[in-house]
Structure formats: C-alpha cells, structure tokens
Design a protein around this motif. Sequence first.
Motif, PDB file in Angstrom:
ATOM      1  N   MET A  37      21.547   2.057 -14.347  1.00 24.21           N
ATOM      2  CA  MET A  37      21.873   0.786 -14.984  1.00 24.21           C
ATOM      3  C   MET A  37      20.785   0.466 -15.999  1.00 24.21           C
ATOM      4  O   MET A  37      19.629   0.884 -15.836  1.00 24.21           O
ATOM      5  CB  MET A  37      21.927  -0.357 -13.964  1.00 24.21           C
ATOM      6  N   SER A  38      21.140  -0.319 -17.002  1.00 27.79           N
ATOM      7  CA  SER A  38      20.190  -0.799 -17.994  1.00 27.79           C
ATOM      8  C   SER A  38      20.481  -2.271 -18.221  1.00 27.79           C
ATOM      9  O   SER A  38      21.647  -2.682 -18.249  1.00 27.79           O
ATOM     10  CB  SER A  38      20.364  -0.015 -19.300  1.00 27.79           C
ATOM     11  N   ALA A  39      19.424  -3.070 -18.363  1.00 27.06           N
ATOM     12  CA  ALA A  39      19.620  -4.505 -18.576  1.00 27.06           C
ATOM     13  C   ALA A  39      18.375  -5.110 -19.203  1.00 27.06           C
ATOM     14  O   ALA A  39      17.260  -4.624 -18.997  1.00 27.06           O
ATOM     15  CB  ALA A  39      19.920  -5.201 -17.253  1.00 27.06           C
ATOM     16  N   ASP A  40      18.585  -6.157 -19.963  1.00 27.54           N
ATOM     17  CA  ASP A  40      17.493  -6.957 -20.519  1.00 27.54           C
ATOM     18  C   ASP A  40      17.596  -8.337 -19.906  1.00 27.54           C
ATOM     19  O   ASP A  40      18.695  -8.866 -19.758  1.00 27.54           O
ATOM     20  CB  ASP A  40      17.629  -7.092 -22.043  1.00 27.54           C
ATOM     21  N   GLY A  41      16.461  -8.936 -19.536  1.00 26.00           N
ATOM     22  CA  GLY A  41      16.501 -10.291 -19.015  1.00 26.00           C
ATOM     23  C   GLY A  41      15.414 -10.572 -18.008  1.00 26.00           C
ATOM     24  O   GLY A  41      14.383  -9.899 -17.959  1.00 26.00           O
ATOM     25  N   ARG A  42      15.679 -11.562 -17.163  1.00 22.31           N
ATOM     26  CA  ARG A  42      14.732 -12.021 -16.141  1.00 22.31           C
ATOM     27  C   ARG A  42      15.029 -11.314 -14.836  1.00 22.31           C
ATOM     28  O   ARG A  42      16.153 -11.304 -14.349  1.00 22.31           O
ATOM     29  CB  ARG A  42      14.875 -13.539 -15.976  1.00 22.31           C
TER      30      ARG A  42
END
Length: 147
Positions: A37-42
């Motif tokens: 998985m890949s994600a940007d954020g908190r």
Amino acid sequence: MNPSKGPAPAAFSESETEPRVLQPRGWPTPKGYANGMSADGRLVVTGGVIGWDIYGHLAPDFVAQVRQTLRNIAAILAEGDARPEHLVRLTWYVVNMDEYLANLKVLGQVYREIFGAHYPAMALVQVVRLVEKEAKVEIEATAVVPR
C-alpha cells in the motif's frame, strides 16, 4: 510470474488522497489482502489489539475474538479520526494457524462486516502464546488519514 495473465490493477486510486494498492504488473492478485500500500497523510497506529470487551472479557472461540478485535481496532481508528478504508497494514498474530485456516470463509465475512471490502497489506504470524493467556488472536493496525 506470467506477465500475460492480464492487466495489472492501477497503482493509484481515483483519489490521490486515499491509500493506494501496490500491485506489480503480472503478479497474481491476492485474495483478502494487498501486496503493498502507499499513502500520504497522518499516521494512526494501534498497539497489539485483542478481542476483549469493555469489561475485559474474552469470548471463548476464535471467530468471536477476531470479530471483537476488529471492532476494537475500528474504535481506536475512530478516536484518531481514521476509518477502516485508511488502513494500510494489519499484522495478525494467531496462536493456532489451523484454527485460522479452518475459518477462512467466516473470517472473510466478519472482516467485511466491520471493515468493508478494503484489504490493506497484511501479515499473518503464528505465535506460541499471547500475553493474555485466553487470547487466540492479536492484531496491530496502521492507517494513514489523508491530509
């Protein structure tokens, strides 16, 4: 791996703010989990969560413990303003792998009942025992809430 098995799923979701499944082209599509998985954020993480209720009681059977564990994770996520679709990783620790494998169909139903059809990267590990002697499963979760 056979690259001619058909098109690989997109590496990005329609919304660049939501977690994205990472599925290398030509790899078999996993069932019930993602390879990556890949994600940007908190970041929102849990400790090892077990299936006890608010009174500290554990159900005697494996599936009921998994159900309560997933509910407990959902409650922790909510405290961090996260939802199940923000999950990017789950690590499962089970005391009896055979018990897990014997219940795959019902575990899938329980999972979808609580987390929907979002399947993050997952690992499954058999352990000798957990800290709470009656616990049959413990799960760690990692979520990323979009900015």
